[in-house]
Design a protein around this motif. Structure first.
Motif, PDB file in Angstrom:
ATOM      1  N   ARG A 169       0.853  -1.185   0.000  1.00  0.00           N
ATOM      2  CA  ARG A 169       0.000   0.000   0.000  1.00  0.00           C
ATOM      3  C   ARG A 169       0.886   1.230   0.000  1.00  0.00           C
ATOM      4  NH1 ARG A 169      -4.454   0.889   4.380  1.00  0.00           N
ATOM      5  NH2 ARG A 169      -2.594   1.227   5.592  1.00  0.00           N
ATOM      6  N   ILE A 195       0.806   5.148   0.892  1.00  0.00           N
ATOM      7  CA  ILE A 195       0.048   6.184   1.585  1.00  0.00           C
ATOM      8  C   ILE A 195       0.889   7.444   1.571  1.00  0.00           C
ATOM      9  CG2 ILE A 195      -0.930   6.904   3.788  1.00  0.00           C
ATOM     10  CD1 ILE A 195      -1.300   3.940   4.428  1.00  0.00           C
ATOM     11  N   ILE A 224       1.500  10.984   3.200  1.00  0.00           N
ATOM     12  CA  ILE A 224       1.212  11.785   4.391  1.00  0.00           C
ATOM     13  C   ILE A 224       2.132  12.993   4.365  1.00  0.00           C
ATOM     14  CG2 ILE A 224       1.169  11.818   6.907  1.00  0.00           C
ATOM     15  CD1 ILE A 224       0.898   8.779   6.858  1.00  0.00           C
ATOM     16  N   VAL A 226      -4.721  11.411  11.055  1.00  0.00           N
ATOM     17  CA  VAL A 226      -5.967  10.671  10.939  1.00  0.00           C
ATOM     18  C   VAL A 226      -5.766   9.323  11.636  1.00  0.00           C
ATOM     19  CG1 VAL A 226      -7.610   9.603   9.340  1.00  0.00           C
ATOM     20  CG2 VAL A 226      -6.525  11.771   8.743  1.00  0.00           C
ATOM     21  N   GLN A 264      -5.109   5.562   9.813  1.00  0.00           N
ATOM     22  CA  GLN A 264      -4.625   5.682   8.433  1.00  0.00           C
ATOM     23  C   GLN A 264      -3.508   4.660   8.155  1.00  0.00           C
ATOM     24  OE1 GLN A 264      -3.367   9.607   7.353  1.00  0.00           O
ATOM     25  NE2 GLN A 264      -3.284   9.128   5.187  1.00  0.00           N
ATOM     26  N   VAL A 265      -2.695   4.393   9.144  1.00  0.00           N
ATOM     27  CA  VAL A 265      -1.650   3.379   9.034  1.00  0.00           C
ATOM     28  C   VAL A 265      -1.702   2.492  10.272  1.00  0.00           C
ATOM     29  CG1 VAL A 265      -0.100   4.757   7.609  1.00  0.00           C
ATOM     30  CG2 VAL A 265       0.073   4.894  10.073  1.00  0.00           C
TER      31      VAL A 265
END
Length: 122
Positions: free
Chosen positions: A7, A9, A11, A35, A38-39
Protein backbone atom coordinates in the motif's frame (compact mmCIF):
# COMPACT_ATOMS: atom_id res chain seq x y z
CA UNK A 1 4.62 -17.90 1.21
CA UNK A 2 1.96 -15.45 2.26
CA UNK A 3 0.53 -13.02 -0.25
CA UNK A 4 1.97 -9.60 0.34
CA UNK A 5 -0.06 -6.46 -0.08
CA UNK A 6 1.76 -3.23 -0.86
CA UNK A 7 0.00 0.00 0.00
CA UNK A 8 1.22 3.48 -0.76
CA UNK A 9 0.05 6.18 1.58
CA UNK A 10 0.98 9.81 1.16
CA UNK A 11 1.21 11.79 4.39
CA UNK A 12 2.36 15.39 4.48
CA UNK A 13 4.10 16.61 7.57
CA UNK A 14 7.32 17.54 9.23
CA UNK A 15 10.27 15.35 10.20
CA UNK A 16 11.84 16.49 13.47
CA UNK A 17 15.34 15.37 14.41
CA UNK A 18 16.61 16.30 17.85
CA UNK A 19 19.33 15.10 20.17
CA UNK A 20 18.69 13.60 23.56
CA UNK A 21 20.76 14.45 26.63
CA UNK A 22 22.89 11.35 26.00
CA UNK A 23 23.69 12.59 22.48
CA UNK A 24 21.52 10.13 20.57
CA UNK A 25 19.36 11.43 17.73
CA UNK A 26 15.61 11.22 18.17
CA UNK A 27 13.60 11.14 14.91
CA UNK A 28 9.90 11.95 14.91
CA UNK A 29 7.41 12.44 12.06
CA UNK A 30 4.58 14.89 12.71
CA UNK A 31 1.78 14.73 10.10
CA UNK A 32 -0.02 17.95 9.14
CA UNK A 33 -3.47 16.33 9.41
CA UNK A 34 -3.28 13.27 11.67
CA UNK A 35 -5.97 10.67 10.94
CA UNK A 36 -6.45 7.79 13.37
CA UNK A 37 -6.26 4.41 11.63
CA UNK A 38 -4.62 5.68 8.43
CA UNK A 39 -1.65 3.38 9.03
CA UNK A 40 -1.18 0.35 11.27
CA UNK A 41 1.13 1.09 14.20
CA UNK A 42 4.27 -1.00 14.48
CA UNK A 43 7.40 -1.14 16.53
CA UNK A 44 10.74 -2.62 15.62
CA UNK A 45 14.35 -2.02 14.73
CA UNK A 46 15.03 -0.31 11.42
CA UNK A 47 17.77 1.12 9.27
CA UNK A 48 16.90 4.66 8.35
CA UNK A 49 18.56 7.22 6.15
CA UNK A 50 18.02 10.91 5.54
CA UNK A 51 19.40 11.96 2.18
CA UNK A 52 20.82 15.40 1.44
CA UNK A 53 17.78 16.21 -0.75
CA UNK A 54 15.44 15.66 2.21
CA UNK A 55 14.16 12.19 1.33
CA UNK A 56 13.79 10.04 4.44
CA UNK A 57 13.28 6.31 4.26
CA UNK A 58 13.61 3.42 6.63
CA UNK A 59 13.66 -0.34 6.26
CA UNK A 60 12.70 -2.59 9.13
CA UNK A 61 15.25 -5.20 10.12
CA UNK A 62 14.25 -8.82 10.03
CA UNK A 63 13.07 -10.14 13.33
CA UNK A 64 14.71 -13.04 15.03
CA UNK A 65 13.56 -16.23 13.34
CA UNK A 66 15.11 -18.64 15.78
CA UNK A 67 12.42 -20.29 17.84
CA UNK A 68 12.36 -21.26 21.45
CA UNK A 69 14.94 -23.96 22.22
CA UNK A 70 13.53 -27.49 22.15
CA UNK A 71 16.62 -28.84 23.92
CA UNK A 72 18.99 -27.18 26.37
CA UNK A 73 22.28 -28.78 27.33
CA UNK A 74 24.80 -27.50 29.80
CA UNK A 75 26.50 -25.28 27.21
CA UNK A 76 24.28 -25.66 24.14
CA UNK A 77 20.75 -25.28 22.85
CA UNK A 78 18.86 -26.63 19.83
CA UNK A 79 16.04 -24.75 18.16
CA UNK A 80 14.08 -25.03 14.92
CA UNK A 81 13.49 -21.78 13.08
CA UNK A 82 10.82 -20.29 10.86
CA UNK A 83 13.48 -19.29 8.30
CA UNK A 84 14.11 -22.94 7.38
CA UNK A 85 17.25 -23.40 9.45
CA UNK A 86 17.92 -25.38 12.60
CA UNK A 87 20.22 -23.79 15.16
CA UNK A 88 22.65 -25.39 17.58
CA UNK A 89 24.16 -22.66 19.70
CA UNK A 90 27.08 -23.10 22.09
CA UNK A 91 27.92 -20.61 24.83
CA UNK A 92 31.11 -21.45 26.65
CA UNK A 93 32.93 -19.05 29.00
CA UNK A 94 36.43 -18.00 27.94
CA UNK A 95 37.82 -19.56 31.10
CA UNK A 96 36.70 -22.99 29.85
CA UNK A 97 38.10 -22.63 26.35
CA UNK A 98 40.72 -25.30 27.02
CA UNK A 99 37.85 -27.83 27.45
CA UNK A 100 35.99 -26.77 24.29
CA UNK A 101 36.64 -30.01 22.37
CA UNK A 102 35.24 -32.10 25.24
CA UNK A 103 32.25 -29.78 25.74
CA UNK A 104 31.38 -29.83 22.03
CA UNK A 105 31.65 -33.61 21.84
CA UNK A 106 29.55 -34.19 24.98
CA UNK A 107 26.81 -31.69 24.09
CA UNK A 108 26.57 -32.79 20.45
CA UNK A 109 26.15 -36.38 21.63
CA UNK A 110 23.35 -35.25 23.97
CA UNK A 111 21.63 -33.41 21.10
CA UNK A 112 21.92 -36.51 18.88
CA UNK A 113 20.44 -38.66 21.66
CA UNK A 114 17.58 -36.19 22.05
CA UNK A 115 16.86 -36.23 18.30
CA UNK A 116 16.90 -40.04 18.20
CA UNK A 117 14.53 -40.18 21.17
CA UNK A 118 12.18 -37.77 19.38
CA UNK A 119 12.24 -39.91 16.23
CA UNK A 120 14.29 -37.59 14.01
CA UNK A 121 16.77 -40.25 12.97
CA UNK A 122 16.98 -44.04 12.86
Amino acid sequence: MKDRVNRTISINGMLVISKTESGQEYVQFLPNNPVVGQVEPFSGLARAQLLSNGIFDSMRKKTRHRGKPVFKGMWSSLSFAADGYDYIIFKVPNSMRYMLHKILQRDVNKIISYLKKEGWSK
